[in-house]
Design an enzyme around this catalytic site. Structure first.
Site, PDB file in Angstrom:
ATOM      1  N   ASN A   1      -6.994   6.084  -1.811  1.00  0.00           N
ATOM      2  CA  ASN A   1      -5.894   5.244  -1.612  1.00  0.00           C
ATOM      3  C   ASN A   1      -6.189   4.010  -2.434  1.00  0.00           C
ATOM      4  O   ASN A   1      -6.896   3.230  -2.196  1.00  0.00           O
ATOM      5  CB  ASN A   1      -5.819   4.657  -0.006  1.00  0.00           C
TER       6      ASN A   1
ATOM      7  N   ASN B   1       0.321  -0.756   5.416  1.00  0.00           N
ATOM      8  CA  ASN B   1       1.321  -0.280   5.887  1.00  0.00           C
ATOM      9  C   ASN B   1       0.713  -0.205   7.477  1.00  0.00           C
ATOM     10  O   ASN B   1      -0.491   0.682   7.716  1.00  0.00           O
ATOM     11  CB  ASN B   1       1.345   1.322   5.662  1.00  0.00           C
TER      12      ASN B   1
ATOM     13  N   CYS C   1      -4.876  -3.055   2.980  1.00  0.00           N
ATOM     14  CA  CYS C   1      -4.600  -2.655   4.439  1.00  0.00           C
ATOM     15  C   CYS C   1      -6.008  -3.055   5.368  1.00  0.00           C
ATOM     16  O   CYS C   1      -6.091  -4.376   5.378  1.00  0.00           O
ATOM     17  CB  CYS C   1      -4.069  -1.499   4.508  1.00  0.00           C
TER      18      CYS C   1
ATOM     19  N   GLU D   1       0.866  -1.152   0.012  1.00  0.00           N
ATOM     20  CA  GLU D   1      -0.122   0.022   0.047  1.00  0.00           C
ATOM     21  C   GLU D   1       0.881   1.295   0.024  1.00  0.00           C
ATOM     22  O   GLU D   1       1.983   1.172   0.518  1.00  0.00           O
ATOM     23  CB  GLU D   1      -0.640  -0.204   1.275  1.00  0.00           C
TER      24      GLU D   1
ATOM     25  N   GLU E   1      -6.391   8.870   7.500  1.00  0.00           N
ATOM     26  CA  GLU E   1      -6.829   8.127   6.349  1.00  0.00           C
ATOM     27  C   GLU E   1      -8.269   8.857   5.847  1.00  0.00           C
ATOM     28  O   GLU E   1      -8.475   9.239   4.757  1.00  0.00           O
ATOM     29  CB  GLU E   1      -6.824   6.854   6.421  1.00  0.00           C
TER      30      GLU E   1
ATOM     31  N   LYS F   1      -9.562   2.133  -1.718  1.00  0.00           N
ATOM     32  CA  LYS F   1      -9.706   1.512  -0.425  1.00  0.00           C
ATOM     33  C   LYS F   1     -10.925   2.073   0.141  1.00  0.00           C
ATOM     34  O   LYS F   1     -11.316   3.330   0.124  1.00  0.00           O
ATOM     35  CB  LYS F   1      -8.676   2.142   0.481  1.00  0.00           C
TER      36      LYS F   1
END
Ligand code: ING
Length: 311
Positions: free
Chosen positions: A109, A196, A171, A49, A145, A126
Site C-alpha cells: 500500500n 480510507n 491512513c 490513499e 490489508e 504503509k
C-alpha cells in the site's frame, strides 16, 4: 528571529470510487482537482490513499484477481500519465496513494511524492497495516490489508521537494505517535497522508461520531507534539454502499484545524501554510535536543506489546 517561509498546501479529498469506475475517469477527477488547487494558490496537493481504485481490501478475492484489477505494475503508467503531465504544466507537486505490485510480485500500500517537474522524489510503503488476513464471511465487509499488502520496507523517511522537508505516511499510520516522531527527528516540517476510513467498526458497536473524533485527535495531537503541519486527504462517502468518513483536514503546528472539508465528495481545501510557525514549537516547547530524554524511553523500541511494569 525566524524568517517567514510559506507553502501553498492543498488537500484534494475524493468522493467514492466504485468498482465500475475506470482509472481514466478517476484520473480525470484528480486532474480537475489539481487545477482547482492551482487556482487557489497551491504548490503541493495531497490525494488520498488507494486513490485510483475503490478500497478493494473490503472484498475477499484471491491475489491473482486483485493483482489484475487493483494494482499498478509501474508508476507512472499510461492511466496516471495525465496527472504527471498536468503537474509539470502547472509546476505543482503532489502526493498520491496507490496499490503497488513490484516486478518481483510483492504487494504494498504505497504513496509517492512528485515534484513540480513531475519527478518522483519520495516513496513510502504503509507500515501499520490494520485489519486481518483471514476471510470473515459473517462480517458486513472485510478489511484485508494484512492479506493484500506486505508491511512497508522503506521506513518513515523525509524528502525534500520545493525546499520543504516532507514526511509521508498512510491512513492507519496516522494513529501511531511513533510515525510522526521518527519523521520529526529527521526535521520534517509537513507530513502528508491519505486515508480510507470505514465508518463502521466490525469489532464493537462504536458510536459513529468516534470515527471522526479519533481521526482528528490523532492528527491534531501529533501536529502539535512534533511542531509540524499535517495535511490529510480522505477518500470518502459510500463506495458501492460502504461508507467511509470525510473530514479531510490541514492542521497547523499549533494543533489547530485551519481547513476542513465540508462534503463527502471531491473537494479541495487549501491554505497558505506559514512553515515558520513550526519553528517556534521546535525551538522552544518541543526542542528535542534540549528536552528529550531517550534514556528513559527504551521500552518504546524494546517491547512490541504491553508487558509487566518495570521493577
Ligand atoms: N483504515 C482505517 C484507519 O486507520 C481503522 C482502519 C479505522 C483502524 C479505525 C482503527 C480504527 O483509518 C485504514 N485503511 O487504515
Amino acid at each position: 528571529m525566524t524568517s517567514k517561509r510559506t507553502l501553498g498546501l492543498a488537500v484534494a479529498q475524493m468522493g467514492p470510487v466504485h468498482l465500475s469506475d475506470t482509472r481514466a475517469a478517476v484520473v480525470r477527477r484528480l486532474v480537475e482537482m489539481m487545477r482547482e488547487a492551482k487556482s487557489r494558490g497551491a504548490e503541493m496537493v495531497v490525494f488520498p490513499e488507494l486513490a485510483l481504485t475503490t478500497f478493494f481490501p473490503r472484498y475477499w478475492m484471491d491475489e491473482k484477481e486483485a493483482d489484475e484489477r487493483f494494482y499498478e505494475k509501474t508508476m507512472p503508467n499510461a492511466d496516471v500519465q495525465p496527472l504527471f503531465n498536468t503537474a509539470r504544466e502547472l509546476q505543482m507537486g503532489f502526493y498520491l496513494g496507490y496499490a503497488e505490485l513490484t516486478p518481483e510480485g510483492r504487494r504494498f500500500n504505497t504513496a509517492i511524492i512528485v515534484d513540480r517537474g513531475g519527478a518522483i522524489v519520495g516513496k513510502y510503503r504503509k507500515i501499520h497495516l490494520p485489519g486481518h488476513s483471514d476471510h470473515k464471511p459473517d462480517a458486513p465487509f472485510q478489511h484485508l490489508e494484512k492479506k493484500f499488502f506486505e508491511v512497508g520496507d522503506l521506513g518513515f523517511r523525509v524528502f525534500n521537494a520545493m525546499d520543504v522537508r516532507f514526511g509521508m505516511c498512510l491512513c492507519n499510520d496516522r494513529r501511531w505517535p511513533e510515525t510522526y516522531r521518527v519523521m520529526a527527528l529527521q526535521s520534517a516540517e509537513v507530513v502528508v497522508l491519505g486515508y480510507n476510513t470505514p465508518s463502521q467498526n466490525i469489532h464493537w458497536n462504536e458510536p459513529a461520531h468516534l470515527r471522526t473524533t479519533t481521526h482528528l485527535v490523532s492528527l491534531q495531537a501529533n501536529a502539535y507534539q512534533n511542531g509540524m503541519w499535517v495535511a490529510a486527504a480522505g477518500k470518502c462517502g459510500s463506495e458501492d454502499g460502504h461508507h467511509m468518513i470525510g473530514s479531510s483536514v490541514i492542521v497547523a503546528p499549533t494543533g489547530e484545524i485551519v481547513a476542513r472539508s465540508l462534503t463527502e465528495e471531491d473537494e479541495v481545501i487549501c491554505v497558505n501554510a506559514d512553515l515558520s510557525i513550526g519553528e517556534y514549537f521546535r525551538q522552544h516547547v518541543f526542542n528535542f535536543a534540549k528536552h528529550r530524554r531517550p534514556e528513559h524511553y527504551k521500552l518504546i523500541v524494546e517491547r512490541t506489546g504491553a508487558g509487566e511494569p518495570l521493577v
